[in-house]
Scaffold this motif. Structure first.
Motif, PDB file in Angstrom:
ATOM      1  N   HIS B 161       0.845  -1.212   0.000  1.00  0.00           N
ATOM      2  CA  HIS B 161       0.000   0.000   0.000  1.00  0.00           C
ATOM      3  C   HIS B 161       0.868   1.245   0.000  1.00  0.00           C
ATOM      4  O   HIS B 161       1.057   1.886   1.034  1.00  0.00           O
ATOM      5  CB  HIS B 161      -0.865  -0.066   1.251  1.00  0.00           C
ATOM      6  CG  HIS B 161      -1.999   0.912   1.280  1.00  0.00           C
ATOM      7  ND1 HIS B 161      -2.500   1.562   0.180  1.00  0.00           N
ATOM      8  CD2 HIS B 161      -2.751   1.335   2.324  1.00  0.00           C
ATOM      9  CE1 HIS B 161      -3.495   2.340   0.542  1.00  0.00           C
ATOM     10  NE2 HIS B 161      -3.678   2.239   1.834  1.00  0.00           N
ATOM     11  N   ASP B 165      -1.403   6.491   4.454  1.00  0.00           N
ATOM     12  CA  ASP B 165      -1.110   7.794   5.075  1.00  0.00           C
ATOM     13  C   ASP B 165      -0.034   7.687   6.144  1.00  0.00           C
ATOM     14  O   ASP B 165       0.585   8.670   6.508  1.00  0.00           O
ATOM     15  CB  ASP B 165      -2.397   8.423   5.652  1.00  0.00           C
ATOM     16  CG  ASP B 165      -3.164   7.482   6.564  1.00  0.00           C
ATOM     17  OD1 ASP B 165      -4.369   7.734   6.789  1.00  0.00           O
ATOM     18  OD2 ASP B 165      -2.580   6.498   7.054  1.00  0.00           O
ATOM     19  N   PHE B 166       0.200   6.513   6.658  1.00  0.00           N
ATOM     20  CA  PHE B 166       1.273   6.323   7.637  1.00  0.00           C
ATOM     21  C   PHE B 166       2.105   5.173   7.093  1.00  0.00           C
ATOM     22  O   PHE B 166       1.776   4.005   7.257  1.00  0.00           O
ATOM     23  CB  PHE B 166       0.636   5.996   8.995  1.00  0.00           C
ATOM     24  CG  PHE B 166       1.637   5.851  10.126  1.00  0.00           C
ATOM     25  CD1 PHE B 166       1.425   4.929  11.131  1.00  0.00           C
ATOM     26  CD2 PHE B 166       2.766   6.653  10.188  1.00  0.00           C
ATOM     27  CE1 PHE B 166       2.324   4.803  12.192  1.00  0.00           C
ATOM     28  CE2 PHE B 166       3.671   6.538  11.230  1.00  0.00           C
ATOM     29  CZ  PHE B 166       3.448   5.604  12.237  1.00  0.00           C
ATOM     30  N   GLU B 168       5.363   4.008   7.391  1.00  0.00           N
ATOM     31  CA  GLU B 168       6.401   3.181   8.040  1.00  0.00           C
ATOM     32  C   GLU B 168       5.944   1.759   8.371  1.00  0.00           C
ATOM     33  O   GLU B 168       6.644   0.802   8.065  1.00  0.00           O
ATOM     34  CB  GLU B 168       6.918   3.860   9.315  1.00  0.00           C
ATOM     35  CG  GLU B 168       7.850   5.030   9.074  1.00  0.00           C
ATOM     36  CD  GLU B 168       7.098   6.349   9.079  1.00  0.00           C
ATOM     37  OE1 GLU B 168       5.936   6.352   8.605  1.00  0.00           O
ATOM     38  OE2 GLU B 168       7.660   7.342   9.542  1.00  0.00           O
ATOM     39  N   PRO B 169       4.787   1.588   9.032  1.00  0.00           N
ATOM     40  CA  PRO B 169       4.405   0.205   9.328  1.00  0.00           C
ATOM     41  C   PRO B 169       4.178  -0.624   8.059  1.00  0.00           C
ATOM     42  O   PRO B 169       4.433  -1.827   8.052  1.00  0.00           O
ATOM     43  CB  PRO B 169       3.099   0.350  10.110  1.00  0.00           C
ATOM     44  CG  PRO B 169       3.004   1.757  10.537  1.00  0.00           C
ATOM     45  CD  PRO B 169       3.814   2.542   9.588  1.00  0.00           C
ATOM     46  N   GLN B 170       3.715   0.019   6.996  1.00  0.00           N
ATOM     47  CA  GLN B 170       3.470  -0.709   5.751  1.00  0.00           C
ATOM     48  C   GLN B 170       4.792  -1.188   5.148  1.00  0.00           C
ATOM     49  O   GLN B 170       4.881  -2.290   4.603  1.00  0.00           O
ATOM     50  CB  GLN B 170       2.741   0.186   4.735  1.00  0.00           C
ATOM     51  CG  GLN B 170       1.421   0.733   5.224  1.00  0.00           C
ATOM     52  CD  GLN B 170       0.353  -0.335   5.348  1.00  0.00           C
ATOM     53  OE1 GLN B 170       0.428  -1.387   4.715  1.00  0.00           O
ATOM     54  NE2 GLN B 170      -0.643  -0.069   6.182  1.00  0.00           N
ATOM     55  N   GLY B 232      -8.339   0.148   1.948  1.00  0.00           N
ATOM     56  CA  GLY B 232      -7.120   0.202   1.154  1.00  0.00           C
ATOM     57  C   GLY B 232      -7.185   1.164  -0.007  1.00  0.00           C
ATOM     58  O   GLY B 232      -6.227   1.323  -0.741  1.00  0.00           O
ATOM     59  N   ILE B 233      -8.310   1.829  -0.201  1.00  0.00           N
ATOM     60  CA  ILE B 233      -8.394   2.733  -1.353  1.00  0.00           C
ATOM     61  C   ILE B 233      -8.486   4.173  -0.874  1.00  0.00           C
ATOM     62  O   ILE B 233      -9.348   4.521  -0.065  1.00  0.00           O
ATOM     63  CB  ILE B 233      -9.617   2.375  -2.211  1.00  0.00           C
ATOM     64  CG1 ILE B 233      -9.440   0.947  -2.729  1.00  0.00           C
ATOM     65  CG2 ILE B 233      -9.772   3.390  -3.333  1.00  0.00           C
ATOM     66  CD1 ILE B 233     -10.311   0.597  -3.865  1.00  0.00           C
ATOM     67  N   ILE B 234      -7.535   4.981  -1.343  1.00  0.00           N
ATOM     68  CA  ILE B 234      -7.568   6.411  -1.028  1.00  0.00           C
ATOM     69  C   ILE B 234      -7.487   7.146  -2.345  1.00  0.00           C
ATOM     70  O   ILE B 234      -6.433   7.209  -2.971  1.00  0.00           O
ATOM     71  CB  ILE B 234      -6.366   6.815  -0.145  1.00  0.00           C
ATOM     72  CG1 ILE B 234      -6.341   5.980   1.136  1.00  0.00           C
ATOM     73  CG2 ILE B 234      -6.422   8.303   0.181  1.00  0.00           C
ATOM     74  CD1 ILE B 234      -5.104   6.184   1.974  1.00  0.00           C
TER      75      ILE B 234
ATOM     76  N   PRO C 161       0.394  -4.004  10.129  1.00  0.00           N
ATOM     77  CA  PRO C 161      -1.048  -3.828   9.924  1.00  0.00           C
ATOM     78  C   PRO C 161      -1.503  -4.390   8.585  1.00  0.00           C
ATOM     79  O   PRO C 161      -0.669  -4.770   7.769  1.00  0.00           O
ATOM     80  CB  PRO C 161      -1.211  -2.301   9.920  1.00  0.00           C
ATOM     81  CG  PRO C 161       0.078  -1.805   9.378  1.00  0.00           C
ATOM     82  CD  PRO C 161       1.141  -2.780   9.792  1.00  0.00           C
ATOM     83  N   ALA C 163      -3.839  -3.554   5.006  1.00  0.00           N
ATOM     84  CA  ALA C 163      -3.872  -2.345   4.181  1.00  0.00           C
ATOM     85  C   ALA C 163      -5.108  -1.494   4.442  1.00  0.00           C
ATOM     86  O   ALA C 163      -5.281  -0.440   3.845  1.00  0.00           O
ATOM     87  CB  ALA C 163      -3.833  -2.728   2.709  1.00  0.00           C
ATOM     88  N   GLY C 164      -5.954  -1.946   5.319  1.00  0.00           N
ATOM     89  CA  GLY C 164      -7.215  -1.218   5.508  1.00  0.00           C
ATOM     90  C   GLY C 164      -7.133  -0.051   6.470  1.00  0.00           C
ATOM     91  O   GLY C 164      -8.111   0.639   6.703  1.00  0.00           O
ATOM     92  N   LYS C 166      -6.694   3.525   7.848  1.00  0.00           N
ATOM     93  CA  LYS C 166      -6.745   4.868   7.282  1.00  0.00           C
ATOM     94  C   LYS C 166      -6.841   5.872   8.413  1.00  0.00           C
ATOM     95  O   LYS C 166      -7.695   5.731   9.277  1.00  0.00           O
ATOM     96  CB  LYS C 166      -7.978   4.979   6.371  1.00  0.00           C
ATOM     97  CG  LYS C 166      -7.884   6.116   5.367  1.00  0.00           C
ATOM     98  CD  LYS C 166      -9.182   6.321   4.619  1.00  0.00           C
ATOM     99  CE  LYS C 166      -9.348   5.337   3.479  1.00  0.00           C
ATOM    100  NZ  LYS C 166     -10.540   5.649   2.658  1.00  0.00           N
ATOM    101  N   TYR C 184       2.923   0.152  16.568  1.00  0.00           N
ATOM    102  CA  TYR C 184       4.120   0.707  15.913  1.00  0.00           C
ATOM    103  C   TYR C 184       4.616   1.919  16.674  1.00  0.00           C
ATOM    104  O   TYR C 184       5.794   2.037  17.010  1.00  0.00           O
ATOM    105  CB  TYR C 184       3.812   1.080  14.461  1.00  0.00           C
ATOM    106  CG  TYR C 184       5.017   1.632  13.729  1.00  0.00           C
ATOM    107  CD1 TYR C 184       5.348   2.994  13.797  1.00  0.00           C
ATOM    108  CD2 TYR C 184       5.853   0.800  12.997  1.00  0.00           C
ATOM    109  CE1 TYR C 184       6.466   3.484  13.155  1.00  0.00           C
ATOM    110  CE2 TYR C 184       6.966   1.294  12.345  1.00  0.00           C
ATOM    111  CZ  TYR C 184       7.271   2.635  12.427  1.00  0.00           C
ATOM    112  OH  TYR C 184       8.383   3.135  11.790  1.00  0.00           O
ATOM    113  N   MET C 196       8.560  -5.564  15.762  1.00  0.00           N
ATOM    114  CA  MET C 196       7.595  -5.567  14.669  1.00  0.00           C
ATOM    115  C   MET C 196       8.226  -6.040  13.375  1.00  0.00           C
ATOM    116  O   MET C 196       7.531  -6.420  12.436  1.00  0.00           O
ATOM    117  CB  MET C 196       7.009  -4.166  14.490  1.00  0.00           C
ATOM    118  CG  MET C 196       5.645  -4.152  13.853  1.00  0.00           C
ATOM    119  SD  MET C 196       4.764  -2.663  14.225  1.00  0.00           S
ATOM    120  CE  MET C 196       3.716  -2.532  12.808  1.00  0.00           C
TER     121      MET C 196
END
Lengths: 707, 300, 227
Positions: B161, B165-166, B168-170, B232-234, C161, C163-164, C166, C184, C196
């Motif tokens: 993704h 918007d954040f 780092e964790p992704q 998941g959609i922005i 996390p 991908a959901g 927001k 996190y 993590m």
């Protein structure tokens, strides 16, 4: 309703019921400070609800001469009032005066029967003597009061000027005594107590007051034109108008001095000054008196004292010296020290000496006297060295306050009664625990601050023209608003049933004043000296473990609701609406107070003391007993705390949810705030009533259709 | 022995194009078959979605079998929402034995966004654990530690993704997926190429292929709806605004333009290794998009 | 603690319909704290049932009220023995444990549940309760900076996390924080982001197979000696 129960359960229930019926309130500081231990909290609260006659009854229960105190009491209660810690103390004396004037001559207890044979003599008709006479008469004794002067009242009559205590007020009180059967013999100076015993009196209460003016002992004090303050006041009060000339000085700093100065002004003296040897801070006279004196144009010369008086050319030439404050004396008051070489001379027509008074005890009384010529008496039993002779009031304490004298008189009566009935004179046990502790800043922050409504007074110009009373009374609105400021110390909430408490912390979270807290052991405490008795936690506690300390408060809403429901049932008017209305607001004393009298056909008011105490259960009960609609009306912005409406709405929503499931529309239950965005509450209520009427008709029709 | 033709293409430098087909809610597969026929030769591989947005549909496994049958290259989508490890392993054995060579490993949307809101969510595994599980199976044991009589082999991928918007964790998760064995990634919908560039700066250190997800929007309203409701959609505001400029009835045309424009730029600037076109119900316009993007000649 | 919500009045009325004398039984511990079944709620429910009965004109129930300190201890249940003699059913406002305990002890009486036991949680503030623990039996809070991914992530995944997420919120409920974003941030604060980056294998969903039992006492030999 309940199935068979064991003895154990019944005992448990009995114990619970007993706990619930006990008065667990604490004695508030105002009451503890009052020499008469008046239930001030109670009568102030009744006044706040607009129940003035009941307030007056409470006052009269504790004070035989409330109208006198209403004018001149030095109000130690106000000094102790914890509202001082928030803004200004409650104007308790002013409220008492309001009640007394409101009640007028109604409800005055004037009856007494003679049930004892023993006669009692009271020497002196000051407040102590009159109070003793009142109580002894109530107990059934034949009482005779001997008064040396031509008029009754002691210092009340001859010491306190009429602009502070009007003649009529005192007369009315005295009249009550005579109506009760007290014999008062004026113009009768008692010089020997033996004579009284010979006349058949079995006990004597000596309460001759302190009228003898003290002397400074300076040169020229005996000159013509130098008069004693207490004597001066007495003469004026007895109707004389001594001519004082155009320039008068009063020496002294107590109430007598200030009274003398203000009296002189009213007699037409254009120039009056007070010479006081210490500074303003040390002046014993009450602040209010001094303020009013200054407003009236009296010049107070601090740190000045006369040292020599000479009569020259028809005037008094007074040598004065300036003082400075030196070391404190044994009692902690700073001693005035003359500044060498600061002498100066002033001229006056009259010099009034008012530096203190002492009792004048005739030797023929045979009682031992002590410091300042006061009679020595035991503080608990009020006995003197002579059997059967009791003493109290200024004669024992030296110049003190009216209320202390009243208390002494009351105590004397019960001691004399003990003596005559050969009872052991036990010191009165204090039944109630006293409230101690100051308000914490967190608590104070949440209390709505309102200024104290000072008693309106005549303008200084208007005042000095004559001896009309300086203070005007409160209006109805003013009195009620002032009474509402009371914090109700000591009658708050407590966790009575500790075993039920689950320490869920709800009370801690909902309290608007952040009062409940966790102690070291993790137990919730509700400190009695912080609780503001709002009732929010009582209604919110999920375990029903918290109750208010006064049994009346606990039962209040349920009883009033039952009463209203009964009335509604009897009247048989349908549909009927139940309204829970706060007595401190619009429906209690404001514009809609008329509803209380059942004026509006179908609305029955349940008076509550703050809507924060109305629980969802109460609302349900109203519907259960047949109400078509229920509303809760609070004070809105005037409420003593900000979030009462929040809690009312929480409970309304909860009840509505349940009612909806019973088939009762949510609109049947409404919360009204008395200042609903400019809307007219009476109109809103009308609309509500109409709507309920329609719903009622609809339901009748539905029933008919179904059948 | 891998069944995957797609894997070979991954090994090359070609610009990759995949797309996805949404199966029917019911037994009527006619439209799906029509789409398979339309697309199988125009793209490198076709995903068959599996209960996308937690809406119950004809299973991906069945759809992939049909793609295979009709001569296309299927990518099996496996989510962890509906099946536990036993059921997933069982399905994978079937998939391999029927010639399906590619698996996209997803955690799956939550039950709440779908049409069976009272169903029990499984989530016995998550996407990373699923990737590893497949590698474990390939080594000859199931994930309970038991020996397999015949091990599967797959080309496996996952999602990522880049427009989160954040971020780092992704990225952390992306690392884990790479370490777990993911060979290709199909991203969530890309609307802002800037975020794709930034992501690629990070991702290019890994030996994995990234296909940018391109969503075909039909109107500003659809864009807003997806923003609010589809995980998941922005959709960025500029895109919504651009869609709003379309005349009535011409929304889809606008969407096609936007999609094609993105694809062209990505390809020309070699921003990543390919694209994954998500038509979301408008599978029929995919050929138009590819044409508008100038990709028609590439695949025959 | 255990958090529950009272059932709707309609549902309760349906449940008690066949029974004449109904004892409404409250619980003085968890159910008091979460305001679902303490003494106040017992009293309120009693009133509501009476009003409902009065308004509808039908229904001939009589109600009794009682609240035990806890329903899940045999000794507390002892206190109930005398009170159920003439009762036709018990409507328990205790949690599911309490209802079952009462039913087991008074097996000749129908015991009805008055609340929906929902989760183990804590108050956010007065009147707002949040779930915090699902009793997975395999606590790993040390690895996730004290935030439970199994409870607070709607999918309960260990390699989060998804991908959901927001705006830091969960795709399933926009009022709820994404647990993995919280994890996190807090791991970063503690300097433990390594946690993590690590791969977490699939969970053991059955550390103790259901229905679970934990034995804290020692099992002794017949002879009475410890092994």
């Amino acid at each position: 309703m309940y199935s068979s129960v064991t003895d154990d359960t019944q005992n448990h229930r009995d114990r619970q019921a007993k706990k619930l019926s006990a008065d667990r309130s604490l004695m508030p500081p105002c009451q503890a400070a009052c020499p008469l231990y008046m239930d001030i909290r109670e009568y102030v609260d009744l006044t706040a609800q607009g129940r003035i006659m009941e307030a007056l009854q409470v006052i009269r229960n504790g004070n035989p001469f409330p109208s006198i105190c209403a004018y001149v009491c030095t109000h130690p209660c106000e000094d102790a009032c914890r509202r001082c810690q928030v803004d200004k103390p409650i104007a308790i004396r002013a409220l008492k005066r309001f009640a007394v004037e409101f009640g007028g001559d109604r409800m005055v207890q004037c009856e007494a029967e003679t049930t004892h044979g023993e006669k009692v003599a009271i020497v002196g008709s000051g407040p102590a003597g009159l109070a003793c006479a009142y109580y002894l008469r109530k107990l059934g004794y034949p009482v005779t009061v001997f008064e040396a002067h031509s008029e009754v009242g002691g210092m009340l009559r001859v010491g306190i000027p009429q602009y502070r205590l009007p003649r009529e007020v005192l007369d009315t009180e005295v009249q009550r005594l005579t109506q009760m059967g007290v014999e008062i013999r004026t113009n009768t100076r008692v010089v020997s107590l033996d004579l009284l015993f010979d006349m058949g009196y079995k006990a004597v209460f000596v309460t001759i007051g302190a009228h003898q003016g003290l002397r400074m002992g300076i040169e020229g004090e005996e000159s013509p034109g130098v008069i004693d303050g207490a004597t001066f006041l007495r003469e004026v009060n007895l109707g004389l108008k001594p001519s004082l000339g155009r320039k008068v000085a009063v020496v002294g700093g107590g109430n007598v001095a200030v009274d003398a100065a203000r009296t002189a002004l009213r007699l037409g003296v254009p120039n009056v000054e007070i010479l006081y040897r210490r500074s303003r801070a040390e002046m014993p006279a009450s602040d209010v008196e001094v303020e009013q004196a200054l407003e009236e144009g009296i010049d107070i010369r601090f740190l000045e004292a006369p040292t020599r008086i000479r009569r020259e050319n028809g005037l008094l030439s007074v040598t004065c010296v300036r003082m400075e404050l030196g070391e404190p004396d044994a009692r902690g008051r700073r001693q005035p020290v003359p500044i060498k070489g600061s002498e100066f001379s002033k001229e006056f027509d009259t010099l009034i000496m008012a530096i203190g008074q002492a009792p004048q005890t005739p030797g023929g009384f045979g009682v031992r006297t002590g410091r300042g010529s006061t009679i020595q008496a035991d503080p608990i039993t009020l006995t003197t060295n002579r059997a059967g002779v009791f003493a109290g009031g200024d004669a024992v304490s030296g110049p003190a306050t009216v209320v202390e004298a009243l208390a002494a008189g009351g105590l004397a009566a019960s001691r004399i009664d003990d003596y005559l009935q050969r009872r052991y004179p036990l010191a009165d046990k204090e039944v109630k625990e006293r409230l101690s502790g100051d308000l914490l800043p967190e608590t104070i922050e949440m209390i709505r601050k309102t200024g104290r409504l000072e008693l309106p007074t005549l303008s200084p110009e208007a005042r000095t023209k004559d001896f009309k009373p300086v203070e005007l009374g409160y209006s109805w609105e003013a009195a009620i608003n002032e009474a509402r400021r009371c914090l109700r110390c000591g009658m708050g909430a407590e966790i009575l049933f500790q075993d039920k408490c689950a320490t869920c912390l709800t009370c801690l979270r909902v309290c608007p004043y952040h009062v409940p807290h966790l102690d070291e052991g993790g137990t919730i405490q509700i400190p009695d000296d912080q609780c503001q008795a709002c009732g929010v936690c009582v209604a919110a506690c999920p375990a029903k473990a918290i109750v208010l300390r006064k049994p009346y408060d606990r039962r209040h809403i349920t009883e009033e609701l039952d009463h209203a429901l009964k009335s509604a049932a009897q009247s048989n008017l349908k549909p009927f609406i139940i309204g829970f209305c706060c007595q401190y607001g619009l429906f209690g004393t404001g514009a809609l107070a008329g509803l209380w009298r059942g004026a509006k056909a179908s609305i029955w008011i349940v008076p509550v003391l703050c809507t924060a105490k109305v629980e969802a259960d109460h609302m349900l009960r109203a519907f259960e007993m047949g109400a078509e609609g229920v509303f809760i009306a609070g004070c809105g912005e005037q409420c003593a705390r900000e979030d009462t409406d929040f809690w009312v709405r929480q409970r309304v929503e909860k009840a509505r949810k349940t009612l909806a499931q019973i088939g009762l529309e949510p609109e049947r239950l409404q919360a009204f705030v008395s200042t609903t965005n400019g809307g007219d509450p009476a109109e809103e209520l009308d609309r509500f009533a109409e709507r309920m009427g329609n719903l009622y008709l609809a339901s009748i029709i539905m029933q008919e259709v179904r059948s | 022995m891998s069944n995957s033709l797609f894997e070979e293409k991954l090994g090359s430098d070609e610009f990759l194009v995949t797309t996805e087909i949404g199966p029917p809610k019911g037994t009527d597969t006619s439209e799906m078959l029509h789409h398979i026929a339309l697309l199988k030769d125009r793209v490198d591989a076709i995903n068959v979605t599996d209960g996308q947005s937690s809406v119950m549909r004809f299973a991906s496994l069945g759809g992939c079998l049909l793609v295979k049958e009709y001569g296309g290259e299927p990518i099996l989508q496996v989510t962890c929402r509906d099946r536990n490890r036993l059921a997933i392993q069982a399905d994978l054995l079937v998939a391999y034995s029927r010639g399906i060579g590619n698996v996209l490993c997803l955690t799956g949307d939550s039950i709440d966004v779908g049409d069976h809101k009272e169903a029990k969510p499984v989530f016995d595994l998550d996407s990373v654990q699923l990737l590893r599980m497949i590698r474990t199976m390939e080594s000859g044991t199931d994930v309970g530690g038991n020996e397999l009589k015949g091990a599967p082999k797959f080309c496996i991928g996952a999602s990522v993704h880049p427009e989160a918007d954040f971020i780092e964790p992704q990225l952390l998760k992306f690392d884990k997926k790479v370490a777990a064995g993911a060979q290709f990634f199909q991203t969530q919908g890309i609307f802002d190429l800037g975020s794709l560039r930034r992501f690629m700066q990070y991702a290019s250190q890994f030996d994995v292929k990234i296909l940018a997800g391109i969503i075909v929007l039909a109107s500003a309203r659809m864009a807003r709806y997806m923003n609010d409701n589809v995980p998941g959609i922005i959709v960025s505001q500029p895109v919504i605004d651009e869609l709003a400029t379309a005349e009535k009835g011409k929304g889809l045309q606008k969407g096609i333009e936007i999609a094609a424009g993105l694809i062209r730029t990505i390809r020309e600037e070699k921003l990543c290794h390919g694209v994954h076109v998500m038509a979301v119900g408008n599978e029929g316009v995919v050929p138009d998009i590819l044409e508008a993007a100038g990709l028609v000649d590439v695949h025959v | 603690m255990i958090v529950a919500e009272q059932k709707s009045l309609e549902e309760i009325r349906r449940m008690i319909d066949p029974y004449g004398r109904v004892l409404i039984l409250g619980c003085g511990t968890c159910m008091t704290v979460c305001d679902a079944g303490g003494e106040r709620e017992v009293s309120f429910l009693h009133n509501a049932l009476r009003v409902a009965q009065a308004r509808s004109g039908n229904g001939t129930h009589t109600f009794l009220e009682y609240t035990l300190k806890r329903q899940c201890d045999p000794e507390f249940l002892d206190m109930l023995t005398d009170r159920v003699e003439d009762v036709d059913a018990i409507l328990s406002l205790g949690c599911g444990i309490g209802v079952q305990a009462v039913a087991e002890r008074f097996s000749d009486l129908p015991v009805l549940p008055g609340v929906n036991t929902s989760f183990m949680g804590m108050p956010k503030e007065w009147g707002i309760w949040d779930e915090r623990c699902v009793a997975c039996g395999d606590c790993r809070l040390g690895e996730t900076a004290g935030i439970c991914p199994i409870t607070r992530c709607t999918k309960g995944i260990l390699n989060g996390p998804c991908a959901g997420t927001k705006n830091g919120k969960c795709e399933a409920n926009k009022d709820m924080d994404c647990a993995w974003v919280l994890i996190y941030k807090r791991l970063e604060r503690l300097g433990q982001l390594e946690n993590m980056r690590r791969y977490y294998p699939p969970r053991n969903f059955r550390p103790i197979p259901r229905p679970r039992r934990i034995v804290t006492r020692a099992t002794l030999d017949v002879g009475g000696e410890n092994e």
